[in-house]
Design a protein around this motif. Structure first.
Motif, PDB file in Angstrom:
ATOM      1  N   ALA A  94       0.819  -1.055   0.101  1.00 52.33           N
ATOM      2  CA  ALA A  94      -0.021  -0.044  -0.136  1.00 52.33           C
ATOM      3  C   ALA A  94       0.989   1.160   0.032  1.00 52.33           C
ATOM      4  CB  ALA A  94      -0.948  -0.055   1.164  1.00 52.33           C
ATOM      5  N   GLN A  95       1.964   1.067   0.789  1.00 51.82           N
ATOM      6  CA  GLN A  95       2.915   2.391   0.963  1.00 51.82           C
ATOM      7  C   GLN A  95       3.596   2.669  -0.619  1.00 51.82           C
ATOM      8  OE1 GLN A  95       5.003   1.390   4.214  1.00 51.82           O
ATOM      9  NE2 GLN A  95       3.868   2.440   5.754  1.00 51.82           N
ATOM     10  N   ALA A  96       3.861   1.393  -1.036  1.00 51.72           N
ATOM     11  CA  ALA A  96       4.543   1.685  -2.217  1.00 51.72           C
ATOM     12  C   ALA A  96       3.488   2.125  -3.608  1.00 51.72           C
ATOM     13  CB  ALA A  96       4.998   0.270  -2.994  1.00 51.72           C
ATOM     14  N   VAL A  97       2.275   1.893  -3.557  1.00 49.60           N
ATOM     15  CA  VAL A  97       1.258   2.504  -4.365  1.00 49.60           C
ATOM     16  C   VAL A  97       1.149   3.897  -4.036  1.00 49.60           C
ATOM     17  CG1 VAL A  97      -1.320   2.225  -5.080  1.00 49.60           C
ATOM     18  CG2 VAL A  97       0.103   0.262  -4.623  1.00 49.60           C
ATOM     19  N   ALA A  98       0.799   4.208  -2.879  1.00 47.17           N
ATOM     20  CA  ALA A  98       0.875   5.730  -2.546  1.00 47.17           C
ATOM     21  C   ALA A  98       2.062   6.512  -3.092  1.00 47.17           C
ATOM     22  CB  ALA A  98       0.821   5.811  -0.848  1.00 47.17           C
ATOM     23  N   PHE A  99       3.308   5.681  -2.715  1.00 45.74           N
ATOM     24  CA  PHE A  99       4.634   6.416  -3.243  1.00 45.74           C
ATOM     25  C   PHE A  99       4.511   6.910  -4.758  1.00 45.74           C
ATOM     26  CE2 PHE A  99       8.716   6.057  -4.922  1.00 45.74           C
ATOM     27  CZ  PHE A  99       9.600   7.392  -4.240  1.00 45.74           C
ATOM     28  N   ALA A 100       4.199   5.532  -5.432  1.00 44.36           N
ATOM     29  CA  ALA A 100       4.231   5.622  -6.797  1.00 44.36           C
ATOM     30  C   ALA A 100       3.066   6.726  -7.371  1.00 44.36           C
ATOM     31  CB  ALA A 100       3.704   4.423  -7.614  1.00 44.36           C
ATOM     32  N   LEU A 101       1.749   7.000  -6.547  1.00 45.51           N
ATOM     33  CA  LEU A 101       0.993   7.881  -7.184  1.00 45.51           C
ATOM     34  C   LEU A 101       1.098   9.296  -6.632  1.00 45.51           C
ATOM     35  CD1 LEU A 101      -2.181   5.331  -6.830  1.00 45.51           C
ATOM     36  CD2 LEU A 101      -0.836   6.076  -9.133  1.00 45.51           C
ATOM     37  N   SER A 102       1.910   9.456  -5.684  1.00 45.65           N
ATOM     38  CA  SER A 102       2.164  10.532  -4.783  1.00 45.65           C
ATOM     39  C   SER A 102       0.783  11.026  -4.059  1.00 45.65           C
ATOM     40  CB  SER A 102       2.370  11.822  -5.717  1.00 45.65           C
ATOM     41  OG  SER A 102       3.746  11.739  -6.318  1.00 45.65           O
ATOM     42  N   LYS A 103       0.036  10.000  -3.445  1.00 44.32           N
ATOM     43  CA  LYS A 103      -0.902  10.149  -2.710  1.00 44.32           C
ATOM     44  C   LYS A 103      -0.891   9.821  -1.259  1.00 44.32           C
ATOM     45  CE  LYS A 103      -3.446  10.940  -6.632  1.00 44.32           C
ATOM     46  NZ  LYS A 103      -3.769  12.423  -6.767  1.00 44.32           N
ATOM     47  N   PRO A 104      -1.642  10.596  -0.505  1.00 45.41           N
ATOM     48  CA  PRO A 104      -1.637  10.030   1.217  1.00 45.41           C
ATOM     49  C   PRO A 104      -1.712   8.669   1.522  1.00 45.41           C
ATOM     50  CG  PRO A 104      -3.013  11.919   0.508  1.00 45.41           C
ATOM     51  CD  PRO A 104      -2.922  11.456  -0.494  1.00 45.41           C
ATOM     52  N   PHE A 105      -0.928   8.194   2.355  1.00 46.28           N
ATOM     53  CA  PHE A 105      -1.173   6.818   2.964  1.00 46.28           C
ATOM     54  C   PHE A 105      -1.602   7.069   4.353  1.00 46.28           C
ATOM     55  CE2 PHE A 105       0.436   3.535   5.774  1.00 46.28           C
ATOM     56  CZ  PHE A 105      -0.102   2.690   5.127  1.00 46.28           C
ATOM     57  N   ILE A 106      -2.485   6.103   4.873  1.00 46.78           N
ATOM     58  CA  ILE A 106      -3.134   6.107   6.017  1.00 46.78           C
ATOM     59  C   ILE A 106      -2.901   4.710   6.685  1.00 46.78           C
ATOM     60  CG2 ILE A 106      -5.386   6.172   5.418  1.00 46.78           C
ATOM     61  CD1 ILE A 106      -5.788   7.515   8.126  1.00 46.78           C
ATOM     62  N   GLY A 107      -2.178   4.225   7.959  1.00 50.28           N
ATOM     63  CA  GLY A 107      -2.226   3.019   8.404  1.00 50.28           C
ATOM     64  C   GLY A 107      -3.425   2.890   9.729  1.00 50.28           C
ATOM     65  N   ILE A 108      -4.242   1.742   9.355  1.00 46.41           N
ATOM     66  CA  ILE A 108      -5.349   1.323  10.048  1.00 46.41           C
ATOM     67  C   ILE A 108      -5.593   0.619  11.159  1.00 46.41           C
ATOM     68  CG2 ILE A 108      -7.948   0.940   9.733  1.00 46.41           C
ATOM     69  CD1 ILE A 108      -7.333   3.786   9.071  1.00 46.41           C
ATOM     70  N   ASN A 109      -5.910   0.758  12.361  1.00 46.24           N
ATOM     71  CA  ASN A 109      -5.761  -0.512  13.516  1.00 46.24           C
ATOM     72  C   ASN A 109      -6.911  -1.380  13.191  1.00 46.24           C
ATOM     73  OD1 ASN A 109      -7.199  -1.877  15.815  1.00 46.24           O
ATOM     74  ND2 ASN A 109      -5.254  -0.787  16.758  1.00 46.24           N
ATOM     75  N   HIS A 110      -6.904  -2.401  12.610  1.00 47.00           N
ATOM     76  CA  HIS A 110      -7.773  -3.634  12.432  1.00 47.00           C
ATOM     77  C   HIS A 110      -9.010  -3.686  13.393  1.00 47.00           C
ATOM     78  CE1 HIS A 110      -8.615  -7.484  10.766  1.00 47.00           C
ATOM     79  NE2 HIS A 110      -9.180  -7.884  11.571  1.00 47.00           N
ATOM     80  N   HIS A 111      -8.806  -3.459  14.601  1.00 49.60           N
ATOM     81  CA  HIS A 111      -9.967  -3.624  15.298  1.00 49.60           C
ATOM     82  C   HIS A 111     -10.867  -2.357  15.505  1.00 49.60           C
ATOM     83  CE1 HIS A 111      -7.639  -6.850  17.534  1.00 49.60           C
ATOM     84  NE2 HIS A 111      -8.535  -7.743  16.746  1.00 49.60           N
ATOM     85  N   GLU A 112     -10.198  -1.314  15.236  1.00 47.24           N
ATOM     86  CA  GLU A 112     -11.077  -0.036  15.124  1.00 47.24           C
ATOM     87  C   GLU A 112     -11.969  -0.234  13.840  1.00 47.24           C
ATOM     88  OE1 GLU A 112      -8.658   3.689  15.127  1.00 47.24           O
ATOM     89  OE2 GLU A 112     -10.571   4.800  15.346  1.00 47.24           O
TER      90      GLU A 112
END
Ligand code: KG4
Ligand code: ZN
Length: 343
Positions: A94-112
């Motif tokens: 996911a971070q690689a895709v965000a990097f390649a597209l120059s888009k924001p990345f957000i990490g999510i807590n699975h339980h939340e």
């Protein structure tokens, strides 16, 4: 806002496209068959499977949503909790895709994310946040059993959890004692349909304990001892069905009683439930009856959203990005957090 979301915390590789709270696609490649042979999830195998499946699943998600990478506004992934090497695959992709597209990345807590999956409904599935109300949320899976007070959108407090085995683990381990295939939860659910839930009186651990914690390992042990003391019981198919119904009844009674009590004690009028065990027909029915009896509204995650999926990751990511607005800071090199507990 159009988001691409990745989930790879355990044995499901999932990618979803979510636009403004609507799930445009939610592709899931399950590894249940693979791990079934070993009687549980093997982390190394799970990671290899995620590696193999991730790109085809992502391509399928984009194509089913009729969305091209250029149309994406942000990328999200489960950052934890989960198996470290499994999380790593989805997170770094996911971070690689965000990097390649120059888009924001957000990490999510699975339980939340699980906390909000019961609010996803309709066709196409969409997050119904206009109906949101404070609730007590039960998360029950193979790895976790949690009761969470969700006092407002994106605000929560963990009330309790299991002190030993998770509810799904209890289904799976008692099923193994009965010689059922892994994961035994769905099999016990089916066999219990034709069984007598009062045939065997198994313990209801911590049922009368005032805390919101659970314990299931004693129940598993009492099934083990019962089978040891009654050799040949498993040769009788009706006795196996009765055993399944009785084990399920014990697990369900504890889950339902403690969930309703937590809702009442915290003064909320709504109960929600998600996680693989929420597929259980006995649990769904018992929650429906108990909520009706106690004047509580119930929101159960749709069956396909009970188990792990990227749709819930994308829905929560969208809400978080919306709330943060221009203040959101994207960090592309965060690491997996296998032990990321909900606060
Ligand atoms: O949420 P999930 O797919 O994965 C995690 O463990 O995170 O949950 C899988 C668990 C397994 O323990 C499985 O036996 C249980 O959910 N499960 C069920 C049913 N369907 C899945 N347990 C009881 N009844 C079911 N119908
Ligand atoms: Zn889960």
């Amino acid at each position: 806002m159009t988001l691409l979301a990745f989930e790879s915390s355990c044995d499901e590789t999932s990618v979803a496209v979510v636009r403004d709270g609507v799930v445009l696609s939610n592709q899931v490649a399950s590894q249940i068959q693979l791990h079934g042979e070993y009687g549980g999830v093997v982390p190394e195998l799970a990671a290899r499977e995620h590696l193999k499946n991730l790109l085809p699943v992502a391509r399928a998600a984009l194509s089913a949503a009729y969305v091209s990478p250029a149309q994406l506004d942000a990328v999200a992934a489960t950052q934890g909790p989960g198996l470290a090497i499994a999380l790593l695959i989805g997170l770094k992709a996911a971070q690689a895709v965000a990097f390649a597209l120059s888009k924001p990345f957000i990490g999510i807590n699975h339980h939340e994310a699980h906390l909000y999956s019961p609010w996803i409904a309709g066709q196409p599935p969409a997050a119904d946040f206009s109906a949101f109300e404070p609730n007590v949320s039960l998360i029950v899976s193979g790895g976790h059993t949690l009761l969470v007070l969700v006092s407002a959108e994106l605000e929560h407090r963990v009330l309790g959890g299991t002190i030993d085995d998770a509810a799904g683990e209890c289904f799976d381990k008692t099923g193994k004692l009965m010689g059922l295939p892994y994961p035994a939860g769905p099999v016990i659910d089916q066999l219990a349909q034709a069984g007598n839930p009062s045939a065997y009186d198994f313990p209801r651990p911590l049922l009368h304990d005032a805390r919101d914690d659970f314990s299931f390992s004693g129940l598993k042990t009492s099934v083990r001892y019962y089978l040891r003391d009654h050799p040949g019981l498993l040769d009788d198919p009706q006795k196996v069905r009765d055993l399944c119904a009785s084990v399920q009844a014990a697990i369900v009674e504890v889950l339902v009683t403690k969930t309703i009590r937590a809702a009442q004690r915290n003064g909320v009028k709504c109960v929600t439930a998600s996680g693989g065990v929420t597929c259980n027909q006995g649990l769904r029915l018992a929650l429906e009856r108990a909520c009706q009896k106690n004047g509580l509204r119930l929101r159960l995650a749709a069956r396909n959203l009970c188990t792990d999926n990227a749709a819930m990751i994308g829905i929560l990511a969208g809400r978080k990005l919306l709330k943060a607005g221009a203040g959101f800071i994207s960090v592309l090199d965060t690491e997996p957090e296998p032990g990321w507990a909900l606060a």
